[in-house]
Design a protein around this motif. Structure first.
Motif, PDB file in Angstrom:
ATOM      1  N   ASP A  90      -5.876   6.434  12.535  1.00 24.78           N
ATOM      2  CA  ASP A  90      -5.676   6.059  11.141  1.00 24.78           C
ATOM      3  C   ASP A  90      -5.368   4.583  10.992  1.00 24.78           C
ATOM      4  O   ASP A  90      -4.742   3.957  11.864  1.00 24.78           O
ATOM      5  N   HIS A  91      -5.777   4.048   9.857  1.00 25.94           N
ATOM      6  CA  HIS A  91      -5.385   2.713   9.410  1.00 25.94           C
ATOM      7  C   HIS A  91      -4.050   2.869   8.697  1.00 25.94           C
ATOM      8  O   HIS A  91      -3.935   3.636   7.738  1.00 25.94           O
ATOM      9  N   VAL A  92      -3.023   2.166   9.162  1.00 27.97           N
ATOM     10  CA  VAL A  92      -1.689   2.269   8.581  1.00 27.97           C
ATOM     11  C   VAL A  92      -1.176   0.863   8.282  1.00 27.97           C
ATOM     12  O   VAL A  92      -1.867  -0.132   8.472  1.00 27.97           O
ATOM     13  N   GLY A  93       0.054   0.802   7.811  1.00 26.66           N
ATOM     14  CA  GLY A  93       0.657  -0.499   7.539  1.00 26.66           C
ATOM     15  C   GLY A  93       0.173  -1.094   6.224  1.00 26.66           C
ATOM     16  O   GLY A  93      -0.581  -0.481   5.460  1.00 26.66           O
ATOM     17  N   SER A  94       0.586  -2.325   5.976  1.00 24.16           N
ATOM     18  CA  SER A  94       0.334  -2.952   4.682  1.00 24.16           C
ATOM     19  C   SER A  94      -1.134  -3.216   4.402  1.00 24.16           C
ATOM     20  O   SER A  94      -1.575  -3.153   3.254  1.00 24.16           O
ATOM     21  N   THR A  95      -1.922  -3.491   5.442  1.00 24.68           N
ATOM     22  CA  THR A  95      -3.346  -3.758   5.194  1.00 24.68           C
ATOM     23  C   THR A  95      -4.097  -2.496   4.809  1.00 24.68           C
ATOM     24  O   THR A  95      -5.258  -2.561   4.382  1.00 24.68           O
ATOM     25  N   ALA A  96      -3.444  -1.331   4.940  1.00 25.82           N
ATOM     26  CA  ALA A  96      -4.064  -0.066   4.546  1.00 25.82           C
ATOM     27  C   ALA A  96      -3.743   0.298   3.101  1.00 25.82           C
ATOM     28  O   ALA A  96      -4.165   1.360   2.630  1.00 25.82           O
ATOM     29  N   VAL A  97      -3.004  -0.574   2.403  1.00 27.46           N
ATOM     30  CA  VAL A  97      -2.594  -0.303   1.026  1.00 27.46           C
ATOM     31  C   VAL A  97      -3.269  -1.313   0.101  1.00 27.46           C
ATOM     32  O   VAL A  97      -2.906  -2.489   0.097  1.00 27.46           O
ATOM     33  N   PRO A  98      -4.251  -0.912  -0.680  1.00 26.96           N
ATOM     34  CA  PRO A  98      -4.936  -1.854  -1.569  1.00 26.96           C
ATOM     35  C   PRO A  98      -3.954  -2.546  -2.513  1.00 26.96           C
ATOM     36  O   PRO A  98      -3.059  -1.917  -3.082  1.00 26.96           O
ATOM     37  N   GLY A  99      -4.124  -3.862  -2.629  1.00 31.34           N
ATOM     38  CA  GLY A  99      -3.300  -4.634  -3.548  1.00 31.34           C
ATOM     39  C   GLY A  99      -2.017  -5.165  -2.966  1.00 31.34           C
ATOM     40  O   GLY A  99      -1.301  -5.922  -3.634  1.00 31.34           O
ATOM     41  N   LEU A 100      -1.679  -4.794  -1.742  1.00 38.07           N
ATOM     42  CA  LEU A 100      -0.414  -5.209  -1.155  1.00 38.07           C
ATOM     43  C   LEU A 100      -0.606  -6.452  -0.287  1.00 38.07           C
ATOM     44  O   LEU A 100      -1.436  -6.459   0.616  1.00 38.07           O
ATOM     45  N   PRO A 101       0.156  -7.542  -0.534  1.00 31.82           N
ATOM     46  CA  PRO A 101       0.049  -8.708   0.354  1.00 31.82           C
ATOM     47  C   PRO A 101       0.566  -8.351   1.738  1.00 31.82           C
ATOM     48  O   PRO A 101       1.416  -7.458   1.893  1.00 31.82           O
ATOM     49  N   ASP A 113       2.141   4.989  -5.601  1.00 37.39           N
ATOM     50  CA  ASP A 113       3.204   4.570  -6.509  1.00 37.39           C
ATOM     51  C   ASP A 113       3.145   3.060  -6.745  1.00 37.39           C
ATOM     52  O   ASP A 113       3.671   2.279  -5.938  1.00 37.39           O
ATOM     53  N   PRO A 114       2.540   2.611  -7.848  1.00 34.65           N
ATOM     54  CA  PRO A 114       2.415   1.168  -8.107  1.00 34.65           C
ATOM     55  C   PRO A 114       3.764   0.453  -8.183  1.00 34.65           C
ATOM     56  O   PRO A 114       3.884  -0.690  -7.731  1.00 34.65           O
ATOM     57  N   ALA A 115       4.786   1.107  -8.753  1.00 33.59           N
ATOM     58  CA  ALA A 115       6.095   0.465  -8.873  1.00 33.59           C
ATOM     59  C   ALA A 115       6.713   0.238  -7.492  1.00 33.59           C
ATOM     60  O   ALA A 115       7.278  -0.829  -7.217  1.00 33.59           O
ATOM     61  N   ALA A 116       6.611   1.239  -6.622  1.00 37.76           N
ATOM     62  CA  ALA A 116       7.132   1.088  -5.265  1.00 37.76           C
ATOM     63  C   ALA A 116       6.362   0.009  -4.503  1.00 37.76           C
ATOM     64  O   ALA A 116       6.943  -0.772  -3.741  1.00 37.76           O
ATOM     65  N   ARG A 117       5.073  -0.014  -4.724  1.00 37.20           N
ATOM     66  CA  ARG A 117       4.241  -1.027  -4.072  1.00 37.20           C
ATOM     67  C   ARG A 117       4.660  -2.441  -4.487  1.00 37.20           C
ATOM     68  O   ARG A 117       4.772  -3.340  -3.655  1.00 37.20           O
ATOM     69  N   GLU A 118       4.913  -2.642  -5.769  1.00 38.12           N
ATOM     70  CA  GLU A 118       5.334  -3.963  -6.241  1.00 38.12           C
ATOM     71  C   GLU A 118       6.733  -4.298  -5.737  1.00 38.12           C
ATOM     72  O   GLU A 118       7.036  -5.451  -5.429  1.00 38.12           O
ATOM     73  N   GLU A 119       7.589  -3.289  -5.637  1.00 34.60           N
ATOM     74  CA  GLU A 119       8.932  -3.508  -5.089  1.00 34.60           C
ATOM     75  C   GLU A 119       8.850  -4.008  -3.641  1.00 34.60           C
ATOM     76  O   GLU A 119       9.559  -4.935  -3.243  1.00 34.60           O
ATOM     77  N   TYR A 120       7.981  -3.359  -2.863  1.00 32.45           N
ATOM     78  CA  TYR A 120       7.819  -3.776  -1.464  1.00 32.45           C
ATOM     79  C   TYR A 120       7.202  -5.165  -1.386  1.00 32.45           C
ATOM     80  O   TYR A 120       7.615  -5.999  -0.571  1.00 32.45           O
ATOM     81  N   ALA A 121       6.232  -5.449  -2.244  1.00 33.05           N
ATOM     82  CA  ALA A 121       5.619  -6.777  -2.260  1.00 33.05           C
ATOM     83  C   ALA A 121       6.657  -7.849  -2.570  1.00 33.05           C
ATOM     84  O   ALA A 121       6.661  -8.931  -1.960  1.00 33.05           O
ATOM     85  N   ALA A 122       7.551  -7.567  -3.509  1.00 32.73           N
ATOM     86  CA  ALA A 122       8.597  -8.524  -3.856  1.00 32.73           C
ATOM     87  C   ALA A 122       9.538  -8.762  -2.680  1.00 32.73           C
ATOM     88  O   ALA A 122       9.973  -9.897  -2.432  1.00 32.73           O
ATOM     89  N   GLU A 123       9.866  -7.685  -1.961  1.00 31.74           N
ATOM     90  CA  GLU A 123      10.715  -7.837  -0.784  1.00 31.74           C
ATOM     91  C   GLU A 123      10.021  -8.674   0.292  1.00 31.74           C
ATOM     92  O   GLU A 123      10.646  -9.532   0.929  1.00 31.74           O
TER      93      GLU A 123
END
Length: 396
Positions: free
Chosen positions: A245-256, A343-353
């Motif tokens: 599987d592809h995991v981690g942040s590069t596996a999540v569209p829109g996440l830096p 979860d877009p809100a969680a995704r943005e929270e992680y991006a901010a962190e």
């Protein structure tokens, strides 16, 4: 040895690239040359073709009458399969002999017109595709090779599409300009990527990584890049692999993310992953192990054991996390990824962190450690999402 697959559509300039690689020191194995060699006058291949199709496919000089044979096989799919059944094993055997004869430190470039069509990419460390716009290729075929326009169009249409080649390409060489520009691109590829990649594979070391942390915007090509790496891992692991599987942040569209592809391979046991033959096979495939044992920081107070391999390709950093299927670490990697995707809100929270920590000027290792408190803090939310959604890990 580094194995490089080279392909491109008719009129793309593939031969020019192969010639340049040869001039730089590569061992070039040309599939078209071998296809002619195995049916040359007096060869085993020609004798078997004559046995199957008769003397009507022989030219007056005793060689193969290619137009006569072509007229037969292009009109009869069964005849074409018979011909391929004769020539393909002979070509494969000769290809294997040439690869085996190459020096241990060679970069072997396998020039294969139908590499994409035959899905041969996983067998190479890297696939290089040469291409140009269709009209540019058409112009070359008509004005340089003297082809009829409609014949040239038919030949282009019969080959893999540009999208199919893009999906197979680790390196895309655009030959819409001059020969000098193309050769310059080949030179950079050779010196900046292929030569160090070969050294890393041969010596069993990961590609050098920068100490400086750099987050980049989400790249829509990351999933396709990951899939090419996963196909190579499936081939290298063989029956030892249960999931990939592809995991981690590069596996999540829109996440830096850092421009590093994280991959997870699930195995039945870590003892299976420690098999010395498998470890050597992974090193030869470009995924050397970085140490005997590795651990994840667990969310249950324990350390989650795994094995860790890293990519040897300086042009494509990659991490391979080998975990037991069903283990807490294996499950967490998949659940966290899928929670982020849903979860877009969680995704943005992680991006901010991520951005907050990157702004603090942390190095790569310090950044990884600094994210752990945030992971710990969201663990209960991930588990609640799992419970409410009924999520189950895919085991394909």
């Amino acid at each position: 040895m580094l194995r490089v697959g080279l392909t491109g559509g008719i009129g793309s300039g593939k031969s020019t690239v192969a010639q340049r690689f040869s001039a730089l020191g590569a061992v070039v194995v040309d599939a078209d040359v071998l296809a002619r060699e195995v049916v040359a006058a007096g060869s085993e291949g020609l004798a078997r073709i004559v046995d199957r199709f008769g003397d009507r496919v022989l030219a007056p000089d005793g060689g193969l009458d290619r137009p006569a044979l072509g007229a037969i096989v292009f009109a009869d799919p069964g005849a074409r399969r018979d011909l391929e059944g004769i020539t393909h094993p002979l070509i494969a055997r000769r290809t294997g002999e040439l690869f085996a004869a190459a020096p241990v430190d060679a970069v072997v470039v396998h020039d294969v017109p139908l590499l994409v069509e035959k899905h041969m990419g996983p067998g190479y460390h890297l696939v290089v595709v040469v291409d140009a716009d269709e009209e540019v290729r058409l112009d070359r075929l008509v004005n340089t090779r003297g082809m009829d326009v409609e014949d040239a169009r038919r030949r282009i249409a019969a080959q893999a599409s540009g999208a199919e080649r893009r999906a197979a390409a680790d390196v895309w060489l655009d030959n819409g300009g001059s020969r000098a520009e193309l050769e310059s691109d080949v030179d950079r590829l050779w010196h900046d990527r292929l030569v160090p990649f070969e050294h890393n594979v041969r010596t069993g070391v990961r590609a050098a990584r920068p100490d400086e942390l750099r987050l980049v915007p989400s790249d829509p090509t990351w999933p396709a890049q990951a899939e090419r790496l996963l196909e190579r891992l499936r081939l290298a692991f063989g029956d030892a692999l249960v999931t990939a599987d592809h995991v981690g942040s590069t596996a999540v569209p829109g996440l830096p993310a850092k421009d590093v592809i994280d991959l997870q391979v699930g195995v039945t046991s870590l003892e299976a992953a420690d098999d010395p033959t498998l470890v050597r096979r992974l090193q030869a495939a470009g995924f050397p192990r970085t140490g005997p044992v590795a651990f994840d920081n667990a969310k249950d107070g324990a350390l989650w054991e795994k094995r860790f391999h890293a990519g040897a390709d300086p042009g494509r950093p990659a991490h391979v996390h080998v975990r037991e299927v069903g283990s807490p670490g294996w499950r967490w990697a998949l659940a966290f990824r899928d929670w982020m995707r849903s979860d877009p809100a969680a995704r943005e929270e992680y991006a901010a962190e991520k951005r907050r920590l990157a702004a603090a000027g942390l190095g790569v290792d310090a950044y990884a450690d600094a994210k752990e408190p945030w992971f710990d803090a969201v663990h209960a939310r991930v588990e609640e999402w799992v419970r409410v959604s009924g999520w189950e890990p895919a085991r394909g």
